[in-house]
Design an enzyme around this catalytic site. Structure first.
Site, PDB file in Angstrom:
ATOM      1  N   ASP A 148      -1.453  -0.132   6.586  1.00 46.60           N
ATOM      2  CA  ASP A 148      -1.457   0.454   7.827  1.00 46.60           C
ATOM      3  C   ASP A 148      -3.129   0.900   7.844  1.00 46.60           C
ATOM      4  OD1 ASP A 148      -1.292   2.571   6.105  1.00 46.60           O
ATOM      5  OD2 ASP A 148      -0.381   3.793   7.504  1.00 46.60           O
TER       6      ASP A 148
ATOM      7  N   ASP B 271       0.940  -1.224   0.015  1.00 46.25           N
ATOM      8  CA  ASP B 271       0.034  -0.118  -0.044  1.00 46.25           C
ATOM      9  C   ASP B 271       1.058   1.197   0.029  1.00 46.25           C
ATOM     10  OD1 ASP B 271      -2.473   1.698   0.208  1.00 46.25           O
ATOM     11  OD2 ASP B 271      -1.709   1.806   2.508  1.00 46.25           O
TER      12      ASP B 271
ATOM     13  N   THR C 281       0.235   4.584   0.717  1.00 46.37           N
ATOM     14  CA  THR C 281       0.328   5.542   1.959  1.00 46.37           C
ATOM     15  C   THR C 281       0.828   4.894   3.469  1.00 46.37           C
ATOM     16  OG1 THR C 281      -1.370   6.658   0.928  1.00 46.37           O
ATOM     17  CG2 THR C 281      -1.070   7.331   3.273  1.00 46.37           C
TER      18      THR C 281
END
Length: 798
Positions: free
Chosen positions: A554, A316, A318
């Site tokens: 996250d 991912d 970000t």
């Protein structure tokens, strides 16, 4: 700015009575009363086995029982040097217990750091407590990414959406209103609110599902399962060989009883690969300790092994490739919008969300709130829809509804603002569109017909260690796939800055059918505008092609993919939900820790494969020698002391160093086949060569005291072939591996040269002809080993 909770006005859906906990939460006296009644969330967090379980697992094993009985027999009938194998087992068991205890302490301390701490209201104040301190009727606040830790009833809702897919299988988030039930194990994907705890401890739904679950799951891994399979076969091989040996030595040969017992035990003991399980446990335990020093919490121990087997890692953007924070670099009004007015709108939007994400936080930092504006209704950001919104009363009697989100979602194709957005995305910048809606916020098509007012340009902060980490994966032939909810062009530009080249694809154009999606995933590297459900589907598509997939993330939008991936990796600063489903949590939030985990797993798997071959070669030649002795009806050539010496020098000491050495070789599947295809031919060659030497020595040495000389010649052949097996296993050579093999050879020569050690181990080479014959047979055996193993590589590739 006053925030009005409009969620409660929407009306409850299938409500249940909300418990009478006031909006200020419980008082200290209320909490104390419930603690006294035992109404506490007392589910134990098992991050590792208890000390008693560790001792039991290391002491009470099938092979320890076999060895223990034989050891007690030997203590009664033979000199102490024939009982050395028992002391070795005691030392091995002690080492295993100590290392696993150290690993337990490391796991426990890290689990406390990574533990979720829900926010509760008590005495009118919001405080963080550990999950074990929650009590019945606590009022618990929730926001995006929070995991629901106990069962309850929704008391407050501000656009609260909860994903219950991990419990019910239902993919769509459920909107919660006051009076709706919430279940532990689900997580918040959008909005916020509060709920009253109605079931805590073992009564909670998730606790009932996971009562028997334990994080320290040494058994569930290909390595451990493979070793268990091998040990099962070894047991079946041992039984007939041991029975035949007992009958031959005690009844067929007219030997002294004590000597017959000693030689029988000497034949049975080396069949047991007693150190293999120990070394595997020690290697895993030391891996946990090493990773713990790097602030890496391994929530399920096989994850060390699993991450070493991956060939694809889905990232991912970000929080993984970029740091969580962002900065507003530019505001571009569109369609003649007044910039001052736009700034007021952005300030009000920032204030409307009590739990802003990174993008909105950057806007909050850049644009102050206007006191005159009041939020009438809000629509929290959702990864699925890609925008958030709010309706404001502007203080002059005017109401307006605004949306903030992805330009390519809010705008229609061909809009001039999209071309400008594309140019900014190509520079790796993130762009949000502020649009004025013409429909009510609760309209399913609220974005339809919205008027573009401004572009908000955000700059993302690249992680300084991301480029090196991606380079490491490339060097290790691990394919990186960037899967993000952001614009594909922007994500591709960020990936390119980090050295990750490849085409960028808008996930909205990906095929739904799994086979076609897998084809698209194989061709491209970067994917943007990916929904949470798509992330999950993409992981499944990659797995359908035989890929072993790791997923890092996250945010709450990563939870489903993390759960389905072979290995889920979460950042320590990530949401509670991601930390709960991930097998590995990087507590220091450093993506650069991942190579350490991969390297640790490869070290464990590669080295255990090496040393397993050493142990099982011994098992095979021991069983074969026993069968040959039974067939020829002769005395077993070795006493326990001989095989204790050989095992220590050719297996025990070298295996310990080889098991803990660095190893970057990529883990390969089929552990049992890989080990047995070398162990069986190696053991057969060693057993036949040793028995041939023994038979020749029986003709060379005759008389009542000839057996020690015959044994010494056979021991020499077996040692030399075992050393050659060790030399093959130690390849490719480094200085310390050459030194290790040489040191074992020097140690054996030292035993042969020192009279006291000769006497202790009952080893004395007699004459010249037979020792050199033994050496010659060993050389032929070593050559046969080389040829046989090369033929096996060609004939039975893995």
């Amino acid at each position: 700015m006053t925030h009005i909770d409009a969620g409660a006005e929407l009306g409850p859906v299938q409500p249940v009575p909300v418990p009478s906990t006031p909006s200020t939460g419980l008082t200290a006296a209320d909490v104390a009363e419930r603690v006294a009644r035992g109404q506490v969330n007392d589910v134990p967090v098992r991050s590792s086995r208890s000390l008693a379980e560790i001792v039991r697992a290391n002491v009470f094993t099938r092979f320890n029982a076999i060895i223990g009985v034989l050891w007690l027999v030997m203590l009664g009938v033979a000199p102490i040097q024939d009982s050395l194998f028992g002391f070795v087992i005691l030392a091995n068991t002690g080492i295993g217990i100590i290392q696993e205890w150290r690993a337990k302490k490391t796991l426990d301390s890290l689990a406390v750091i990574g533990e979720a701490r829900p926010t509760v209201r008590r005495d009118g104040a919001a405080v963080e407590v550990s999950t074990s301190e929650l009590v019945l009727d606590d009022l618990i606040e929730t926001g995006p990414g929070d995991k629901i830790v106990v069962d309850g009833v929704c008391a407050e809702s501000d656009g609260l959406e909860i994903d219950e897919s991990l419990l019910t299988g239902e993919a769509d988030p459920v909107v919660k209103h006051p009076g709706d039930r919430v279940m532990s194990g689900s997580f918040v994907v959008a909005g916020g609110g509060a709920f009253v705890a109605t079931k805590v401890g073992r009564e909670a739904y998730a606790a009932q599902l996971a009562e028997e679950a334990s994080r320290f799951t040494l058994v569930h891994s290909e390595l451990r399962t493979g070793i268990s399979t091998i040990l099962k076969y070894v047991t079946w091989m041992m039984v007939p060989a041991a029975i035949g040996l007992v009958i031959t030595q005690l009844f067929v040969k007219d030997n002294n009883l004590k000597d017959a017992v000693a030689r029988t035990v000497g034949g049975i003991v080396p069949m047991v690969p007693e150190g293999l399980v120990l070394l595997t446990s020690v290697a895993f335990a030391i891996g946990v300790i090493r990773l713990g020093r790097k602030q890496c919490l391994v929530q399920e121990l096989p994850a060390i092994e699993g991450l070493a087997r991956i060939d694809t890692v889905c990232l991912d953007k970000t929080g993984t490739l970029t740091e969580g924070g962002m900065d507003v670099t530019e505001l571009r009004p569109l369609g003649g919008s007044d910039e001052t007015y736009v700034r007021k709108v952005l300030g009000a939007l920032g204030e409307s969300d009590p739990r802003p994400n990174a993008s909105l936080q950057a806007i909050i930092d850049a644009y102050p709130d206007s006191e005159e504006w009041r939020c009438v209704e809000s629509l929290p950001f959702s990864s699925a829809r890609k925008y958030s919104g709010a309706t404001f009363s502007e203080g002059d009697g005017e109401n307006s509804t605004w949306l903030l989100g992805a330009p390519d979602v809010l705008l229609t194709d061909g809009d001039p603002a999209l071309a400008e957005t594309e140019r900014l995305n190509e520079q790796g910048l993130r762009v949000l569109l502020l649009a004025r809606a013409v429909r009510d916020l609760d309209d399913a098509d609220v974005a339809k017909g919205a008027h573009a007012s401004a572009l908000v340009v955000l700059e993302q902060r690249l992680r300084p260690d991301a480029a090196d980490t991606l380079r490491y994966f490339a060097d290790q032939n691990v394919h990186a796939k960037v899967i993000s909810g952001d614009n594909a062009v922007s994500v591709g530009a960020v990936a390119a800055k980090l050295g990750l080249n490849g085409s960028a694809v808008d996930a909205r154009r990906l095929p739904v059918e799994r086979t076609e999606m897998a084809d698209a995933l194989d061709k491209a590297t970067v994917f943007g505008r990916v929904t949470p459900q798509q992330k999950r589907d993409m992981v499944g598509a990659l797995q359908s092609r035989g890929h072993t997939v790791a997923m890092t993330g996250d945010g709450v939008n990563d939870v489903l993919a993390l759960k389905d991936a072979d290995i889920g990796v979460s950042m320590g600063s990530g949401s509670e939900a991601t930390r709960a489903v991930a097998q590995i949590v990087l507590l220091n939030n450093s993506f650069a820790t991942l190579p350490s985990v991969v390297a640790e797993g490869r070290r464990v798997i590669g080295n255990i494969t090496r040393v397993a071959t050493l142990f099982l070669v011994k098992t095979v030649y021991s069983v074969l020698l026993a069968l040959l002795v039974v067939c020829w009806q002769v005395e077993y050539p070795f006493l326990p002391r001989h095989l204790t010496l050989l095992s220590t020098l050719t297996i025990g000491v070298p295996a310990f160093f080889l098991a803990l050495a660095p190893n970057t070789e990529r883990a390969r599947p089929h552990f049992v086949r890989r080990v047995m295809r070398y162990s069986i031919p190696g053991g057969v060659v060693a057993g036949i060569a040793t028995f041939v030497t023994y038979l020749i020595a029986r003709h060379q040495y005759t008389g009542p005291d000839a057996l020690p000389a015959q044994t010494s010649a056979a021991t020499l052949t077996l040692f030399l072939i075992s050393m050659w097996v060790l030399a093959i296993i130690a390849r490719p050579y480094t200085w310390w591996r050459v030194a290790l093999v040489a040191a074992m050879g020097v140690a054996f020569l030292f035993v042969l040269a020192v009279p006291a050690l000769q006497s202790f181990f009952a080893l004395k080479l007699v004459g010249v002809t037979m020792p050199w014959t033994a050496v010659g047979i060993a050389v032929i055996g070593a050559a046969a080993l080389e040829l046989l193993w090369k033929w096996v590589d060609r004939r039975f590739p893995v």
